[in-house]
Design an enzyme around this catalytic site. Structure first.
Site, mmCIF file in Angstrom:
data_model
loop_
_atom_site.group_PDB
_atom_site.id
_atom_site.type_symbol
_atom_site.label_atom_id
_atom_site.label_comp_id
_atom_site.label_asym_id
_atom_site.label_seq_id
_atom_site.Cartn_x
_atom_site.Cartn_y
_atom_site.Cartn_z
ATOM 1 N N LYS A 1 -7.661 -0.945 5.929
ATOM 2 C CA LYS A 1 -8.234 -1.402 4.992
ATOM 3 C C LYS A 1 -7.435 -2.796 5.057
ATOM 4 O O LYS A 1 -7.725 -3.756 4.051
ATOM 5 C CB LYS A 1 -7.913 -0.838 3.836
ATOM 6 C CG LYS A 1 -9.160 -0.082 3.727
ATOM 7 C CD LYS A 1 -8.874 0.463 2.294
ATOM 8 C CE LYS A 1 -7.705 1.715 2.023
ATOM 9 N NZ LYS A 1 -7.659 3.532 2.291
ATOM 10 N N ASP B 1 -13.824 3.854 6.719
ATOM 11 C CA ASP B 1 -12.723 4.431 5.857
ATOM 12 C C ASP B 1 -13.713 4.717 5.020
ATOM 13 O O ASP B 1 -13.094 6.210 4.302
ATOM 14 C CB ASP B 1 -11.957 3.421 5.772
ATOM 15 C CG ASP B 1 -10.501 4.165 4.785
ATOM 16 O OD1 ASP B 1 -10.481 4.808 5.800
ATOM 17 O OD2 ASP B 1 -10.444 3.824 4.013
ATOM 18 N N SER C 1 -6.932 5.193 8.401
ATOM 19 C CA SER C 1 -7.484 4.192 7.329
ATOM 20 C C SER C 1 -6.709 3.417 6.277
ATOM 21 O O SER C 1 -7.526 1.922 6.075
ATOM 22 C CB SER C 1 -7.537 5.713 6.632
ATOM 23 O OG SER C 1 -7.390 5.406 4.909
ATOM 24 N N ARG D 1 -13.237 13.179 3.971
ATOM 25 C CA ARG D 1 -11.715 13.831 4.504
ATOM 26 C C ARG D 1 -11.048 14.674 3.155
ATOM 27 O O ARG D 1 -10.415 15.294 2.616
ATOM 28 C CB ARG D 1 -10.454 12.957 5.237
ATOM 29 C CG ARG D 1 -11.086 12.839 6.390
ATOM 30 C CD ARG D 1 -9.855 11.246 6.493
ATOM 31 N NE ARG D 1 -8.291 11.490 6.686
ATOM 32 C CZ ARG D 1 -7.510 10.184 6.172
ATOM 33 N NH1 ARG D 1 -8.201 9.702 5.283
ATOM 34 N NH2 ARG D 1 -6.322 10.791 6.011
ATOM 35 N N HIS E 1 0.874 -0.655 -0.046
ATOM 36 C CA HIS E 1 0.025 -0.229 -0.127
ATOM 37 C C HIS E 1 1.007 1.477 0.153
ATOM 38 O O HIS E 1 2.088 1.114 0.459
ATOM 39 C CB HIS E 1 -0.593 -0.199 1.125
ATOM 40 C CG HIS E 1 -2.126 1.069 1.410
ATOM 41 N ND1 HIS E 1 -2.971 0.276 0.355
ATOM 42 C CD2 HIS E 1 -1.926 2.591 1.693
ATOM 43 C CE1 HIS E 1 -3.953 1.953 0.917
ATOM 44 N NE2 HIS E 1 -3.443 2.462 1.096
HETATM 45 N N1 URA Z 1 -3.911 6.262 1.691
HETATM 46 C C1 URA Z 1 -5.339 5.760 2.159
HETATM 47 O O1 URA Z 1 -5.662 4.160 1.944
HETATM 48 N N2 URA Z 1 -5.934 6.205 3.335
HETATM 49 C C2 URA Z 1 -5.191 8.362 3.447
HETATM 50 O O2 URA Z 1 -5.995 8.336 4.140
HETATM 51 C C3 URA Z 1 -4.007 8.496 2.700
HETATM 52 C C4 URA Z 1 -3.843 7.606 1.907
#
Ligand code: URA
Length: 437
Positions: free
Chosen positions: A187, A161, A183, A168, A82
């Site tokens: 996930k 999220d 966040s 956001r 990620h």
């Molecule tokens: N990537 C994400 O999944 N969440 C964030 O808040 C920033 C980058």
């Protein structure tokens, strides 16, 4: 719970009780707490942070706002990658199929564009027919049968999220270490993975502008991951200019296909290989990161990664022919070259402005209900350290709407800084952060 009291407490720097945080996240997810109150709370968190008790409670409440996948019945090691978000950051798109081609399973839950950064889901959806809203059952089948499947949060996976992320995005509350960490990890921990590599971006196009901030975010992410039993490693990587040449959804899919063919830009390929090397090592498919890099390069050279990409696209309803004919992707009606107003060396690129210019062009969202235009974006020609003449193109703009073009041009006009001397450039890969560092 009176939401106004919670907002006031956080605004005034008080620490929220974990039970209160859980209630807020639950009630926002089910619609009891309205957007305007959550937006105010997010701003208070943005300004005052979350302490060591609040952060695990916040991340845990987001994670448990939905189901946590149990993939233990699926044979194989499940890993993921990620990024904290960048401009032109398409690395997950070639990396997921490459890693799957090397024998690990990649159940990837990705995000949409956020602020000035692009989102993997928006990019993938530019492939005609590609679906990112698969049911959990189909997602698990994709992981089992193909080896890699990329979806967004569903109503059942980290739904908190999904809502908070969208809010956001349009309330200037993105660049907050605890909100980003919660966040991402809500996930990732919902995916049922055993290992995770994080690409923590630092620089003008990242949410973290300094190495210290990026290091703190990386350590926070690694601590949450390891604390939840997931082997987690982060790379701090440079985000002082767009990654590769393509910025924009369909343009980035094109470039991802180039990377899979072994014909991608050097920085994009280097990042894919480095992150893939760590991923295969964490996933026990390589003896160390360098062995993992070799395997990723082999999957590029043999075409095994591209074949996995075709399979993944077909499984998710997309047209796999794009892998061989990227002209099937949406293309903008018009193009114009954005010329350098003077001669010199490129000494800085305000990458956040480039990303925002992409949003203004229609490639991202200004309001959460906005549709995006998959075809628009930029081909970047002038990179840090390059020497340009007056009139040389800095970028080619792909656009569909003249008014949007004018707004994007206004931002781009101050995004490149030219100087008389070739600047020192930061290394692309800065640091590796593990639980010990
Ligand atoms: N990537 C994400 O999944 N969440 C964030 O808040 C920033 C980058």
């Amino acid at each position: 719970m009176l939401m106004a009291d919670v907002i006031r407490a956080k605004r005034d720097g008080e620490s929220l009780e974990p039970a209160v945080i859980e209630e807020v996240i639950r009630e926002y997810t089910d619609g009891t707490v309205p957007d305007y109150q959550m937006a105010a709370l997010l701003m208070a968190v943005y300004l005052n942070g979350l302490d060591q008790r609040e952060l695990p409670a916040w991340a845990g409440a987001m994670l448990h706002s939905g189901d946590v996948l149990d993939l233990s019945h699926v044979p194989g090691v499940k890993v993921d990658k990620h990024s904290t978000g960048g401009v032109g950051d398409k690395i997950s798109i070639p990396l997921a199929p490459l890693a799957a081609a090397c024998g690990v399973l990649v159940p990837m839950i990705s995000g949409r564009g956020l602020g000035h950064t692009g989102g993997t889901l928006d990019k993938l959806e530019s492939i005609p027919g590609f679906r990112t809203d698969l049911s959990v059952d189909r997602f698990v089948r994709g992981v089992t049968e193909v080896g890699a499947c990329l979806i967004g949060q569903t109503d059942s996976l980290a739904p908190a999220d999904r809502k908070i992320y969208a809010l956001r995005d349009v309330t200037a509350t993105v660049a907050s270490i605890p909100l980003i960490a919660a966040s991402i990890m809500s996930k990732k921990l919902a995916e049922g993975i055993s290992s995770l590599v994080l690409d923590v971006k630092v620089g003008s196009g990242a949410f973290m502008k300094t190495t210290d901030q990026a290091r703190e975010l990386a350590r926070t992410l690694v601590t949450i991951g390891e604390g939840n039993g997931v082997r987690t490693t982060a790379l701090l990587t440079d985000m002082n200019q767009p990654i590769g040449c393509a910025v924009g959804n369909a343009l980035e899919i094109r470039e991802s296909i180039d990377v899979l063919r072994g014909e991608g830009p050097l920085d994009t390929t280097t990042l894919t290989v480095a992150l893939g090397g760590v991923l295969l090592w964490l996933g026990e498919a390589a003896s160390d990161p360098s062995d993992g890099e070799t395997r990723i390069k082999e999957a590029m050279a043999s075409g095994a990664g591209l074949e996995k990409f075709r399979e993944m696209v077909a499984f998710q309803g997309g047209d796999p022919a794009v892998a061989d004919n990227p002209d099937l992707l949406p293309a903008a009606d018009s193009r114009m070259e954005f010329a350098s107003p003077s001669a010199g060396f490129v000494t800085a690129v305000d990458t956040e402005k480039v990303g925002m210019a992409g949003v203004l062009l229609g490639g991202g969202r200004a309001r959460k209900e906005d549709d995006i235009d998959p075809a628009v974006g930029f081909e970047v020609h002038a990179r840090l350290g390059d020497e340009v003449d007056k009139g040389d193109p800095l970028v080619t703009i792909h656009y569909n709407d003249d008014a949007r073009l004018a707004r994007a041009q206004a931002l781009l006009s101050s995004a490149w800084t030219l100087g008389d001397e070739r600047p020192e450039t930061a290394p692309l890969i800065r640091e590796l952060i593990t639980v010990q560092t």
